[in-house]
Design a protein around this motif. Sequence first.
Motif, mmCIF file in Angstrom:
data_model
loop_
_atom_site.group_PDB
_atom_site.id
_atom_site.type_symbol
_atom_site.label_atom_id
_atom_site.label_comp_id
_atom_site.label_asym_id
_atom_site.label_seq_id
_atom_site.Cartn_x
_atom_site.Cartn_y
_atom_site.Cartn_z
ATOM 1 N N VAL A 178 -3.121 20.467 -4.350
ATOM 2 C CA VAL A 178 -2.316 19.245 -4.226
ATOM 3 C C VAL A 178 -2.251 18.797 -2.773
ATOM 4 O O VAL A 178 -2.292 17.589 -2.485
ATOM 5 C CB VAL A 178 -0.900 19.469 -4.799
ATOM 6 N N ALA A 179 -2.172 19.744 -1.832
ATOM 7 C CA ALA A 179 -2.136 19.389 -0.408
ATOM 8 C C ALA A 179 -3.394 18.632 -0.008
ATOM 9 O O ALA A 179 -3.338 17.676 0.778
ATOM 10 C CB ALA A 179 -1.981 20.649 0.441
ATOM 11 N N PHE A 180 -4.545 19.041 -0.537
ATOM 12 C CA PHE A 180 -5.791 18.328 -0.235
ATOM 13 C C PHE A 180 -5.790 16.957 -0.904
ATOM 14 O O PHE A 180 -6.156 15.949 -0.286
ATOM 15 C CB PHE A 180 -6.991 19.150 -0.717
ATOM 16 N N TRP A 181 -5.374 16.909 -2.176
ATOM 17 C CA TRP A 181 -5.364 15.640 -2.907
ATOM 18 C C TRP A 181 -4.364 14.656 -2.309
ATOM 19 O O TRP A 181 -4.600 13.441 -2.327
ATOM 20 C CB TRP A 181 -5.008 15.875 -4.381
ATOM 21 N N TYR A 182 -3.266 15.149 -1.769
ATOM 22 C CA TYR A 182 -2.147 14.319 -1.326
ATOM 23 C C TYR A 182 -2.585 13.187 -0.414
ATOM 24 O O TYR A 182 -2.017 12.090 -0.436
ATOM 25 C CB TYR A 182 -1.137 15.213 -0.601
ATOM 26 N N THR A 183 -3.608 13.431 0.406
ATOM 27 C CA THR A 183 -4.030 12.424 1.376
ATOM 28 C C THR A 183 -4.933 11.352 0.767
ATOM 29 O O THR A 183 -5.056 10.263 1.336
ATOM 30 C CB THR A 183 -4.774 13.081 2.552
ATOM 31 N N VAL A 184 -5.575 11.658 -0.345
ATOM 32 C CA VAL A 184 -6.577 10.747 -0.911
ATOM 33 C C VAL A 184 -5.982 9.396 -1.307
ATOM 34 O O VAL A 184 -6.552 8.345 -0.990
ATOM 35 C CB VAL A 184 -7.299 11.407 -2.097
ATOM 36 N N PRO A 185 -4.838 9.347 -2.021
ATOM 37 C CA PRO A 185 -4.269 8.043 -2.374
ATOM 38 C C PRO A 185 -3.940 7.171 -1.166
ATOM 39 O O PRO A 185 -3.932 5.934 -1.286
ATOM 40 C CB PRO A 185 -2.995 8.413 -3.148
ATOM 41 N N ALA A 186 -3.657 7.773 -0.015
ATOM 42 C CA ALA A 186 -3.389 6.977 1.180
ATOM 43 C C ALA A 186 -4.616 6.153 1.556
ATOM 44 O O ALA A 186 -4.518 4.962 1.875
ATOM 45 C CB ALA A 186 -2.981 7.886 2.336
ATOM 46 N N PRO A 189 0.811 -1.229 0.000
ATOM 47 C CA PRO A 189 0.000 0.000 0.000
ATOM 48 C C PRO A 189 0.836 1.267 0.000
ATOM 49 O O PRO A 189 0.414 2.286 -0.546
ATOM 50 C CB PRO A 189 -0.829 -0.129 1.278
ATOM 51 N N PHE A 190 2.042 1.208 0.612
ATOM 52 C CA PHE A 190 2.877 2.406 0.630
ATOM 53 C C PHE A 190 3.283 2.805 -0.790
ATOM 54 O O PHE A 190 3.271 3.995 -1.141
ATOM 55 C CB PHE A 190 4.127 2.193 1.485
ATOM 56 N N VAL A 191 3.638 1.820 -1.601
ATOM 57 C CA VAL A 191 4.003 2.115 -2.990
ATOM 58 C C VAL A 191 2.823 2.722 -3.735
ATOM 59 O O VAL A 191 2.968 3.698 -4.480
ATOM 60 C CB VAL A 191 4.502 0.838 -3.697
ATOM 61 N N LEU A 192 1.628 2.162 -3.522
ATOM 62 C CA LEU A 192 0.440 2.689 -4.188
ATOM 63 C C LEU A 192 0.165 4.137 -3.769
ATOM 64 O O LEU A 192 -0.096 5.005 -4.611
ATOM 65 C CB LEU A 192 -0.777 1.818 -3.858
ATOM 66 N N MET A 193 0.216 4.403 -2.468
ATOM 67 C CA MET A 193 -0.069 5.772 -2.014
ATOM 68 C C MET A 193 1.043 6.728 -2.437
ATOM 69 O O MET A 193 0.774 7.908 -2.727
ATOM 70 C CB MET A 193 -0.282 5.804 -0.496
ATOM 71 N N ALA A 194 2.275 6.241 -2.503
ATOM 72 C CA ALA A 194 3.373 7.099 -2.937
ATOM 73 C C ALA A 194 3.197 7.505 -4.396
ATOM 74 O O ALA A 194 3.402 8.679 -4.752
ATOM 75 C CB ALA A 194 4.706 6.384 -2.746
#
Length: 309
Positions: free
Chosen positions: A49-57, A19-24
């Motif tokens: 981008v700051a708001f979007w940054y958390t979504v992939p996690a 999951p870390f690779v996916l969120m990265a």
Amino acid sequence: METLSVSPEVTKARLIWGPFVLMAIGSWAPVLVMWAQGIEWSGAAGRAVAFWYTVPALVAVLLVQGPWLKQEILEPLGIRLKVNRWWGIAWLLPVALLLVGMTFVWLAGFEPVLTVEQLVENKRAAVPPEQLAEFDDYLAQNPPPHPFMLIVLGMPAGLTFNLIPGMCEEVAFRGYYFREIAGGFWSRSTKIGALWWLWLAPSIAAGNFYGTPGVTGVLLALPWCITASWVLVYVRVRSESVVACAIARGTTIALTAAAHDLTFGTPTWLAPFYGVAGTAALIVVWLAFWAHDRSFAEGRLTAIARSAG
């Protein structure tokens, strides 16, 4: 004929790094685009981008939890909606961090903004000369509140708009990784903090947290992430829900502008929430939690197990 499974074998390393690779990939890609195009983090693109940054996690851990592990979502990730007093503590936690951080700023020789006059003077200093008349007209019609009211006005956003990135981030780190990373309190929370820092590092290098790009911010963020993880994991365990952690993070994000206004003129490396004063404030709060764990809580979390000799 035997059917071969296309799903990768579930191993502990893959549960951590998959999951870390996916969120990265999802989080780092827009940061790299900004860097390649010379776009500054302080602008509108940086805020987006700051708001979007958390979504992939969040998306990454949901993909692992559902399609790969084929497990339930809410309970295994700590998403429980049973409200208790720790939810309130989590909501007030950023306020305590800000006030303690302001105290450290004052002790370091930088005067915090405590009057309306100071607040107006600081705002006026940032206005271009050709817009000063318009600024004064606006001020006459809309008198600013007392500086401490900025905290009160910002807090509801921690339960609403800013709760979204808080949930995305915390479901991943204090939800999924809290479950998958083994060890006692100190080992687990520190490893989660280090992984959290690694994920945040590209955005911080681009200007997130500290406003200016560079390696200095990345280095400052490491002790902040570790100590913040101690505090958030403690909240996670005592509240029995990752939602309380999300409230704390969302409210911190919501009060970032207030922190800037209340410590105007303080160097970024020092100012709360993410500077040295912010890290020091986290340590003070952590000491309060440690005292609670040692003297008042049922079942100690922070005791270091002794091996039999």
